[in-house]
Design an enzyme around this catalytic site. Structure first.
Site, PDB file in Angstrom:
ATOM      1  N   LYS A 123       0.826  -1.208   0.000  1.00  0.00           N
ATOM      2  CA  LYS A 123       0.000   0.000   0.000  1.00  0.00           C
ATOM      3  C   LYS A 123       0.859   1.258   0.000  1.00  0.00           C
ATOM      4  O   LYS A 123       0.618   2.185  -0.774  1.00  0.00           O
ATOM      5  CB  LYS A 123      -0.933   0.002   1.213  1.00  0.00           C
ATOM      6  CG  LYS A 123      -1.893   1.191   1.237  1.00  0.00           C
ATOM      7  CD  LYS A 123      -2.834   1.123   2.421  1.00  0.00           C
ATOM      8  CE  LYS A 123      -2.129   1.451   3.711  1.00  0.00           C
ATOM      9  NZ  LYS A 123      -3.069   1.567   4.855  1.00  0.00           N
ATOM     10  N   ASP A 141      -6.754   1.267   0.889  1.00  0.00           N
ATOM     11  CA  ASP A 141      -6.831   1.374   2.346  1.00  0.00           C
ATOM     12  C   ASP A 141      -8.253   1.018   2.776  1.00  0.00           C
ATOM     13  O   ASP A 141      -9.053   0.539   1.971  1.00  0.00           O
ATOM     14  CB  ASP A 141      -6.421   2.780   2.810  1.00  0.00           C
ATOM     15  CG  ASP A 141      -7.443   3.843   2.419  1.00  0.00           C
ATOM     16  OD1 ASP A 141      -8.349   3.554   1.595  1.00  0.00           O
ATOM     17  OD2 ASP A 141      -7.351   4.967   2.930  1.00  0.00           O
TER      18      ASP A 141
END
Length: 214
Positions: A123, A141
């Protein structure tokens, strides 16, 4: 719920684009290095909290050499209001040392090198590649995961599945900014506990069965 069809997805992003033509991260940074550190610090923390902690820190150290010179104890003191600050301070120093030793003090532009840095996962690498270097990546997220599943935009059982679905389903026209549009939409409109459906510009495209339109 059935996934949105391509025409609906295109309209979905056209409306988000119309409402916010130039979406930006809410993390404060001045270069790829400070962005990288800010994103590492943002794990399990809010952007607002990270910004408060990093303003003074980045004034003293906006590059790996300066950060290493500050030392872990000083970094820790600057970010002590952030969750997991001890581990994050250690990772900040370690990743800065690696950047100096292996990358000439520069943030690498490839995923493999980024993910080798302490505190950097997929991420974080996606955020840096997208925001610092203009790569059409999509970091998933909790906000993006929720919006993708709730609306039918890109359903998936976990963040990896949602990321792959988004990369496949989001038209290239919108892919560069999709990450920011979806985060901001999830943060301020399609909220976890009480989504603001009446204020949502894509409410008629959304497949969320519990949406409230009045």
């Amino acid at each position: 719920m059935p996934p949105l069809k391509r025409a609906a997805i295109d309209e979905f992003f056209r409306r988000l684009s119309e409402a916010n033509p130039e979406p930006k991260t809410e993390l404060e940074y001045s270069n790829p290095y400070t962005l990288l550190v800010a994103v590492v610090l943002s794990a399990q923390a809010t952007d607002v909290g990270v910004n408060k902690a990093t303003r003074a820190l980045f004034e003293k150290a906006d590059n790996p050499a300066a950060m290493v010179a500050l030392g872990e104890a000083v970094v820790r003191d600057h970010i002590k209001t952030i969750g997991l600050y001890k581990n994050k301070a250690a990772n900040t120093i370690k990743l800065s040392e690696i950047l100096l030793a292996k990358h000439g003090g520069e943030v690498p532009r490839d995923r493999e090198s980024l993910e080798e840095l302490p505190g950097v996962g997929r991420k974080t690498a996606n955020v840096v590649l997208n925001t610092a270097f203009g790569e059409p990546t999509i970091a998933v997220d909790t906000h993006i995961f929720r919006v993708s599943n709730r609306t039918g935009l890109a359903p998936g059982k976990d963040v990896d599945a949602v990321e792959q679905s988004l990369l496949k389903r989001v038209p290239k026209t919108w892919r560069l900014n999709a990450h920011h549009w979806l985060i901001l939409h999830g943060r301020y409109v399609c909220k976890a506990r009480k989504p603001d459906c009446p204020a949502c510009v894509v409410r008629d495209l959304c497949g969320f069965e519990a949406k409230v339109l009045e």
